[in-house]
Design a protein around this motif. Structure first.
Motif, PDB file in Angstrom:
ATOM      1  N   MET A 159       3.054  26.228  20.524  1.00  0.00           N
ATOM      2  CA  MET A 159       1.786  25.979  20.777  1.00  0.00           C
ATOM      3  C   MET A 159       1.530  24.778  19.869  1.00  0.00           C
ATOM      4  O   MET A 159       0.678  23.975  20.151  1.00  0.00           O
ATOM      5  CB  MET A 159       0.924  27.044  20.160  1.00  0.00           C
ATOM      6  CG  MET A 159       1.183  28.679  20.852  1.00  0.00           C
ATOM      7  SD  MET A 159       0.333  29.702  20.063  1.00  0.00           S
ATOM      8  CE  MET A 159      -1.464  29.064  20.266  1.00  0.00           C
ATOM      9  N   VAL A 160       2.335  24.312  18.812  1.00  0.00           N
ATOM     10  CA  VAL A 160       2.161  23.157  18.109  1.00  0.00           C
ATOM     11  C   VAL A 160       2.627  21.972  18.866  1.00  0.00           C
ATOM     12  O   VAL A 160       1.838  21.040  18.941  1.00  0.00           O
ATOM     13  CB  VAL A 160       2.819  23.329  16.780  1.00  0.00           C
ATOM     14  CG1 VAL A 160       2.904  21.917  15.872  1.00  0.00           C
ATOM     15  CG2 VAL A 160       2.525  24.430  15.669  1.00  0.00           C
ATOM     16  N   GLU A 161       3.625  21.976  19.500  1.00  0.00           N
ATOM     17  CA  GLU A 161       4.112  20.774  20.555  1.00  0.00           C
ATOM     18  C   GLU A 161       3.126  20.745  21.652  1.00  0.00           C
ATOM     19  O   GLU A 161       2.915  19.668  21.673  1.00  0.00           O
ATOM     20  CB  GLU A 161       5.532  21.423  20.911  1.00  0.00           C
ATOM     21  CG  GLU A 161       6.427  21.115  19.927  1.00  0.00           C
ATOM     22  CD  GLU A 161       7.945  21.772  20.469  1.00  0.00           C
ATOM     23  OE1 GLU A 161       8.582  20.734  21.172  1.00  0.00           O
ATOM     24  OE2 GLU A 161       8.432  22.702  20.172  1.00  0.00           O
ATOM     25  N   ALA A 162       2.517  22.000  21.960  1.00  0.00           N
ATOM     26  CA  ALA A 162       1.716  21.644  23.248  1.00  0.00           C
ATOM     27  C   ALA A 162       0.447  21.005  22.952  1.00  0.00           C
ATOM     28  O   ALA A 162       0.071  20.355  23.968  1.00  0.00           O
ATOM     29  CB  ALA A 162       1.341  23.281  23.450  1.00  0.00           C
ATOM     30  N   TYR A 163      -0.055  21.036  21.797  1.00  0.00           N
ATOM     31  CA  TYR A 163      -1.214  20.450  21.673  1.00  0.00           C
ATOM     32  C   TYR A 163      -0.855  18.864  21.835  1.00  0.00           C
ATOM     33  O   TYR A 163      -1.671  18.479  22.127  1.00  0.00           O
ATOM     34  CB  TYR A 163      -1.729  20.760  19.925  1.00  0.00           C
ATOM     35  CG  TYR A 163      -2.846  20.182  19.577  1.00  0.00           C
ATOM     36  CD1 TYR A 163      -4.114  20.959  19.738  1.00  0.00           C
ATOM     37  CD2 TYR A 163      -3.074  18.964  18.789  1.00  0.00           C
ATOM     38  CE1 TYR A 163      -5.335  20.196  19.264  1.00  0.00           C
ATOM     39  CE2 TYR A 163      -4.089  18.319  18.667  1.00  0.00           C
ATOM     40  CZ  TYR A 163      -5.389  19.116  18.850  1.00  0.00           C
ATOM     41  OH  TYR A 163      -6.399  18.513  18.538  1.00  0.00           O
ATOM     42  N   ALA A 164       0.028  18.321  21.130  1.00  0.00           N
ATOM     43  CA  ALA A 164       0.214  17.007  21.185  1.00  0.00           C
ATOM     44  C   ALA A 164       0.713  16.555  22.649  1.00  0.00           C
ATOM     45  O   ALA A 164       0.172  15.406  23.297  1.00  0.00           O
ATOM     46  CB  ALA A 164       1.371  16.537  20.228  1.00  0.00           C
ATOM     47  N   MET A 165       1.348  17.365  23.332  1.00  0.00           N
ATOM     48  CA  MET A 165       1.740  17.051  24.687  1.00  0.00           C
ATOM     49  C   MET A 165       0.362  17.013  25.509  1.00  0.00           C
ATOM     50  O   MET A 165       0.128  16.184  26.546  1.00  0.00           O
ATOM     51  CB  MET A 165       2.798  17.895  25.234  1.00  0.00           C
ATOM     52  CG  MET A 165       2.940  17.821  26.828  1.00  0.00           C
ATOM     53  SD  MET A 165       3.883  19.122  27.780  1.00  0.00           S
ATOM     54  CE  MET A 165       2.702  20.168  27.967  1.00  0.00           C
ATOM     55  N   LEU A 166      -0.517  17.988  25.737  1.00  0.00           N
ATOM     56  CA  LEU A 166      -1.616  18.143  26.629  1.00  0.00           C
ATOM     57  C   LEU A 166      -2.598  16.959  26.132  1.00  0.00           C
ATOM     58  O   LEU A 166      -3.389  16.493  26.945  1.00  0.00           O
ATOM     59  CB  LEU A 166      -2.286  19.402  26.180  1.00  0.00           C
ATOM     60  CG  LEU A 166      -1.523  20.563  26.780  1.00  0.00           C
ATOM     61  CD1 LEU A 166      -2.083  22.010  26.564  1.00  0.00           C
ATOM     62  CD2 LEU A 166      -0.983  20.433  28.585  1.00  0.00           C
ATOM     63  N   ALA A 167      -2.783  16.474  24.705  1.00  0.00           N
ATOM     64  CA  ALA A 167      -3.522  15.480  24.425  1.00  0.00           C
ATOM     65  C   ALA A 167      -2.968  14.271  24.968  1.00  0.00           C
ATOM     66  O   ALA A 167      -3.884  13.291  25.033  1.00  0.00           O
ATOM     67  CB  ALA A 167      -3.593  15.593  22.830  1.00  0.00           C
TER      68      ALA A 167
END
Length: 247
Positions: free
Chosen positions: A235-243
């Motif tokens: 979820m931490v990595e997903a935040y940066a990817m989706l942003a």
């Protein structure tokens, strides 16, 4: 204590021998308390150095192998694992904790309960960070469609963790109005839905530059399926990817 479905979880103390039947939960627990996990499915690929007994797949776990590991607790998920397998384990005297996660908020609450109530541990740092990152939904900025399979083509629908994750990242799922959590559609229907971009993940279907983009006139982006579907440290990595996704 009770799991996410309200079933009794008869633990006499913190679980110290855990078998995980869910890849994302394996990453969450083994990455934070590696000495606690003694078994996992063949699909549990994270952490990368995971070295535990394997108990086959999420849909066909080896129940005898699980029992032989003498776990204090087996962790499962309502969507990923069969109710039949959970019932058979419980009938054999194995304690099972089943998670139910269809939104980002449910994932944060569920994993916090798992760590604090079942494992007797504080929220791990990644969970604290994920709670902070996803606390405030972003304003809508793009429309997306997310195929997860082809032949037949299937897409992410509503009432799914991925749909809620996208929404919170400001990415509106243009196919969320269709019936079902993972509706079957055609490439033409995806193209005609008005998405700014089609996101093509590498799991469960492995879309690649040579397999997927050619089906659409809408711009496409190859993305990590793990970051779209795994709750936990992802979820931490997903935040940066989706942003970082733009039109």
């Amino acid at each position: 204590m009770r799991d996410d479905l309200g079933a009794d979880v008869p633990l006499s103390g913190p679980a110290r021998r855990i078998v995980s039947l869910v890849p994302s939960l394996t990453e969450a627990v083994a990455g934070s308390a590696p000495d606690r996990v003694v078994g996992a499915t063949d699909w549990c690929t994270h952490p990368a150095d995971l070295d535990v007994a394997r108990v086959r797949g999420t849909k066909n776990p080896d129940l005898a192998a699980i029992r032989a590991l003498s776990p204090d607790l087996v962790v499962a998920n309502q969507e990923e694992n069969r109710e039949l397998d959970v019932r058979r384990l419980r009938d054999a005297g194995v304690t099972v904790w089943v998670t139910r996660i269809e939104t980002v908020e449910e994932s944060l609450v569920s994993m916090s309960r798992l760590f604090t109530e079942a494992l007797g541990l504080a929220d791990p740092p990644w969970l604290v960070e994920a709670r902070s990152l996803w606390a405030t939904p972003a304003p809508r900025r793009l429309s997306v469609a997310v195929p997860i399979w082809r032949d037949p083509w299937m897409v992410v629908g509503s009432s799914t963790y991925t749909d809620d994750l996208l929404t919170r990242a400001g990415l509106a799922n243009v196919l969320a109005h269709l019936d079902g959590r993972y509706p079957t559609v055609t490439p033409a229907e995806i193209d005609g839905a008005g998405a700014d971009v089609v996101l093509l993940p590498d799991e469960p279907y492995v879309f690649t530059a040579q397999d997927g983009p050619e089906a659409f006139t809408t711009p496409t982006r190859l993305v990590s399926g793990r970051l779209l579907t795994w709750y936990g440290p992802a979820m931490v990595e997903a935040y940066a990817m989706l942003a970082a996704i733009d039109g």
